[in-house]
Scaffold this active site. Structure first.
Site, PDB file in Angstrom:
ATOM      1  N   ASP A 121     -29.365-104.437  -3.286  1.00 27.21           N
ATOM      2  CA  ASP A 121     -30.768-104.072  -3.155  1.00 27.21           C
ATOM      3  C   ASP A 121     -31.041-102.987  -4.200  1.00 27.21           C
ATOM      4  O   ASP A 121     -30.113-102.385  -4.738  1.00 27.21           O
ATOM      5  CB  ASP A 121     -31.032-103.565  -1.735  1.00 27.21           C
ATOM      6  CG  ASP A 121     -32.468-103.139  -1.524  1.00 27.21           C
ATOM      7  OD1 ASP A 121     -33.381-103.876  -1.955  1.00 27.21           O
ATOM      8  OD2 ASP A 121     -32.685-102.061  -0.943  1.00 27.21           O
ATOM      9  N   ARG A 122     -32.309-102.735  -4.486  1.00 32.49           N
ATOM     10  CA  ARG A 122     -32.630-101.747  -5.522  1.00 32.49           C
ATOM     11  C   ARG A 122     -32.912-100.370  -4.931  1.00 32.49           C
ATOM     12  O   ARG A 122     -32.100 -99.467  -5.019  1.00 32.49           O
ATOM     13  CB  ARG A 122     -33.840-102.234  -6.341  1.00 32.49           C
ATOM     14  CG  ARG A 122     -34.068-101.403  -7.606  1.00 32.49           C
ATOM     15  CD  ARG A 122     -35.373-101.759  -8.295  1.00 32.49           C
ATOM     16  NE  ARG A 122     -36.474-100.997  -7.708  1.00 32.49           N
ATOM     17  CZ  ARG A 122     -37.746-101.174  -8.047  1.00 32.49           C
ATOM     18  NH1 ARG A 122     -38.101-102.093  -8.930  1.00 32.49           N
ATOM     19  NH2 ARG A 122     -38.682-100.429  -7.492  1.00 32.49           N
ATOM     20  N   ASP A 123     -34.078-100.216  -4.328  1.00 32.00           N
ATOM     21  CA  ASP A 123     -34.531 -98.905  -3.852  1.00 32.00           C
ATOM     22  C   ASP A 123     -33.662 -98.420  -2.697  1.00 32.00           C
ATOM     23  O   ASP A 123     -33.458 -99.133  -1.719  1.00 32.00           O
ATOM     24  CB  ASP A 123     -35.994 -98.973  -3.403  1.00 32.00           C
ATOM     25  CG  ASP A 123     -36.912 -99.463  -4.515  1.00 32.00           C
ATOM     26  OD1 ASP A 123     -36.807 -98.932  -5.633  1.00 32.00           O
ATOM     27  OD2 ASP A 123     -37.705-100.381  -4.269  1.00 32.00           O
ATOM     28  N   GLY A 154     -40.588 -94.695  -2.400  1.00 33.04           N
ATOM     29  CA  GLY A 154     -41.767 -95.482  -2.082  1.00 33.04           C
ATOM     30  C   GLY A 154     -42.124 -96.384  -3.252  1.00 33.04           C
ATOM     31  O   GLY A 154     -41.252 -96.827  -4.002  1.00 33.04           O
ATOM     32  N   SER A 163     -43.057-105.717  -3.224  1.00 32.37           N
ATOM     33  CA  SER A 163     -44.380-106.212  -2.842  1.00 32.37           C
ATOM     34  C   SER A 163     -45.538-105.479  -3.511  1.00 32.37           C
ATOM     35  O   SER A 163     -46.697-105.771  -3.215  1.00 32.37           O
ATOM     36  CB  SER A 163     -44.539-106.148  -1.319  1.00 32.37           C
ATOM     37  OG  SER A 163     -44.522-104.798  -0.881  1.00 32.37           O
ATOM     38  N   ASP A 190     -29.889-100.975   2.125  1.00 33.52           N
ATOM     39  CA  ASP A 190     -30.159 -99.825   2.989  1.00 33.52           C
ATOM     40  C   ASP A 190     -31.117-100.172   4.116  1.00 33.52           C
ATOM     41  O   ASP A 190     -31.552 -99.291   4.848  1.00 33.52           O
ATOM     42  CB  ASP A 190     -30.712 -98.654   2.167  1.00 33.52           C
ATOM     43  CG  ASP A 190     -32.111 -98.920   1.628  1.00 33.52           C
ATOM     44  OD1 ASP A 190     -32.379-100.066   1.179  1.00 33.52           O
ATOM     45  OD2 ASP A 190     -32.946 -97.997   1.643  1.00 33.52           O
ATOM     46  N   LYS A 191     -31.432-101.448   4.278  1.00 39.13           N
ATOM     47  CA  LYS A 191     -32.386-101.870   5.302  1.00 39.13           C
ATOM     48  C   LYS A 191     -31.775-102.945   6.192  1.00 39.13           C
ATOM     49  O   LYS A 191     -30.865-103.672   5.789  1.00 39.13           O
ATOM     50  CB  LYS A 191     -33.665-102.397   4.661  1.00 39.13           C
ATOM     51  CG  LYS A 191     -34.410-101.352   3.844  1.00 39.13           C
ATOM     52  CD  LYS A 191     -35.715-101.914   3.315  1.00 39.13           C
ATOM     53  CE  LYS A 191     -36.471-100.857   2.550  1.00 39.13           C
ATOM     54  NZ  LYS A 191     -35.966-100.669   1.197  1.00 39.13           N
TER      55      LYS A 191
END
Length: 192
Positions: free
Chosen positions: A9-11, A19, A54, A138-139
């Site tokens: 994943d990135r963020d 954000g 998104s 992280d999600k």
């Protein structure tokens, strides 16, 4: 022969969770991630970004801005450790119910995590062995994606990871491993 991959994943995994990043210069790497990506590169695993983005669907910025963020990410990884991503996949789409407003990007799609479209596309295009691969995020949706596609799912406690484990973000999930950051996750992967 199909290759094994480490999907990232990135963020909150590679770059500091900030954000929706409106200024490209605000994308900053989490400490030691470039070295961790370089370890993936040196190990022979295929290293692939898979990220929900998104912002275009929400009307925050154009799709070209996401591409500019990814160019900066790749530049920083290379500059810091001569690390590279072998492929990048991201989903700019979002359903109207979830907040999509830009008609060009507003619809339900199979690429949005935890759906498996990005992984299937990567496996098809790069001859990857999903069952022998890993997803680091992280999600909860990252762990769900891993399990939906038959991968080993690793949750890092950077980004939203601590809130996910505490039940304050998204939903409870059951990662195969919990790591403090990408460096620890990569060390664990390389011992498997």
């Amino acid at each position: 022969m199909a290759k094994k991959a480490v999907f990232l994943d990135r963020d909150g995994v590679l770059n500091v969770e900030a954000g929706y990043i409106h200024d490209v210069e605000d994308l900053q790497l989490i400490p030691n991630v470039a070295k961790a990506v370089k370890k993936i590169n040196d190990s022979g695993f295929f290293c692939c970004l898979v990220s929900n983005q998104s912002g275009p669907a929400r009307g925050y910025y154009p799709d070209s801005h996401v591409k500019a963020l990814h160019q900066r990410l790749e530049h920083l990884l290379w500059q810091e450790a001569q690390a590279k991503l072998d492929a990048l996949y991201y989903c700019p789409y979002l359903s109207p119910q979830a907040g999509g407003v830009n008609p060009e990007f507003t619809y339900w799609g199979t690429w949005r995590k935890p759906n498996t479209g990005m992984l299937v596309a990567a496996a098809w295009e790069h001859n990857l062995d999903l069952k022998g691969s890993f997803m680091v995020g992280d999600k909860a949706t990252d762990v769900d994606l891993a399990h939906n596609a038959g991968l080993t799912g690793i949750l890092v406690t950077t980004g939203y990871g601590t809130k996910v484990m505490g039940g304050q973000y998204q939903h409870k999930t059951h990662p195969d491993y919990i790591a403090s950051d990408l460096s620890e996750a990569v060390d664990w992967i390389l011992q498997c």
